[in-house]
Design an enzyme around this catalytic site. Sequence first.
Site, mmCIF file in Angstrom:
data_model
loop_
_atom_site.group_PDB
_atom_site.id
_atom_site.type_symbol
_atom_site.label_atom_id
_atom_site.label_comp_id
_atom_site.label_asym_id
_atom_site.label_seq_id
_atom_site.Cartn_x
_atom_site.Cartn_y
_atom_site.Cartn_z
ATOM 1 N N SER A 13 -6.631 -42.121 -38.639
ATOM 2 C CA SER A 13 -6.360 -43.500 -39.050
ATOM 3 C C SER A 13 -7.062 -44.442 -38.088
ATOM 4 C CB SER A 13 -4.851 -43.775 -39.035
ATOM 5 O OG SER A 13 -4.582 -45.155 -39.152
ATOM 6 N N TYR A 50 2.800 -43.240 -33.557
ATOM 7 C CA TYR A 50 1.935 -42.867 -34.689
ATOM 8 C C TYR A 50 0.475 -42.905 -34.259
ATOM 9 C CZ TYR A 50 -0.289 -43.203 -39.304
ATOM 10 O OH TYR A 50 -1.082 -42.999 -40.410
#
Length: 246
Positions: free
Chosen positions: A144, A157
């Site tokens: 990501s 995350y």
Amino acid sequence: MIIDLASQVAVVTGASRGIGAAVASSLASCGAHVVVNYRESRDRAEEVVAGITGSGGSAEAIRFDVADEEQVKQAFQDIAGRHGHIDILVNNAGVSKDALLLRARSKDIGEMMDTNLKGSIFCSFHASRYMLRQKSGRIINVSSIVGMGGNPGQSVYAATKAGLIGFTKSLAKELGPKGILVNAVAPGLIETDMTRDIDMGSLMEGIPLRRIGTPDDVARVVAFLCSSLSSYITGQVLVIDGGLYT
């Protein structure tokens, strides 16, 4: 040029929805037999399989938790035993439990680490054992842009996604001499269940292309990385964000 994955077996984790489902459908449309992995959403995984087979493709749904190494081991043994080979692995399974670090719960931290990072490592370990025998294969890790630039409320995350990038680059150097290519994709804002509660309107101004990405935008890049068109690309991170991370 046409992407031809005929006779290849691809395993896509977390493929019952979102990016994983799009990747599974894309690889199947290129001729691969796709293993649609899921942990809980059996009905949705079966819908993905039905969509693929209804379009003339080949797919099956298999349940296993990527965070459980024994389940991963058994699943890959079963897949390789029935099909004879494993050619493609897309590590897509992931969870996000957003919270400022001082409010993060230990349980949520563990789940993100186990699924996003350890799960990809477990799957890569067991898939690569079969790829080494055939001296070929593709491993694609779904990271990501948060793992590259960070984001408030997503520190853990981000750590897992940044870890995937380091893992990708190191594994590419380990497996490259054996003919196995390892790359990562780093999606930006993509229309999925994970982003449905985000105020996209306020963020769109920061995207040069002035639109939110779709799962298909990511799936097409993954298909490219799985094909012979990318035969001299390994250890790379392809950013798919409409120019947001520039």
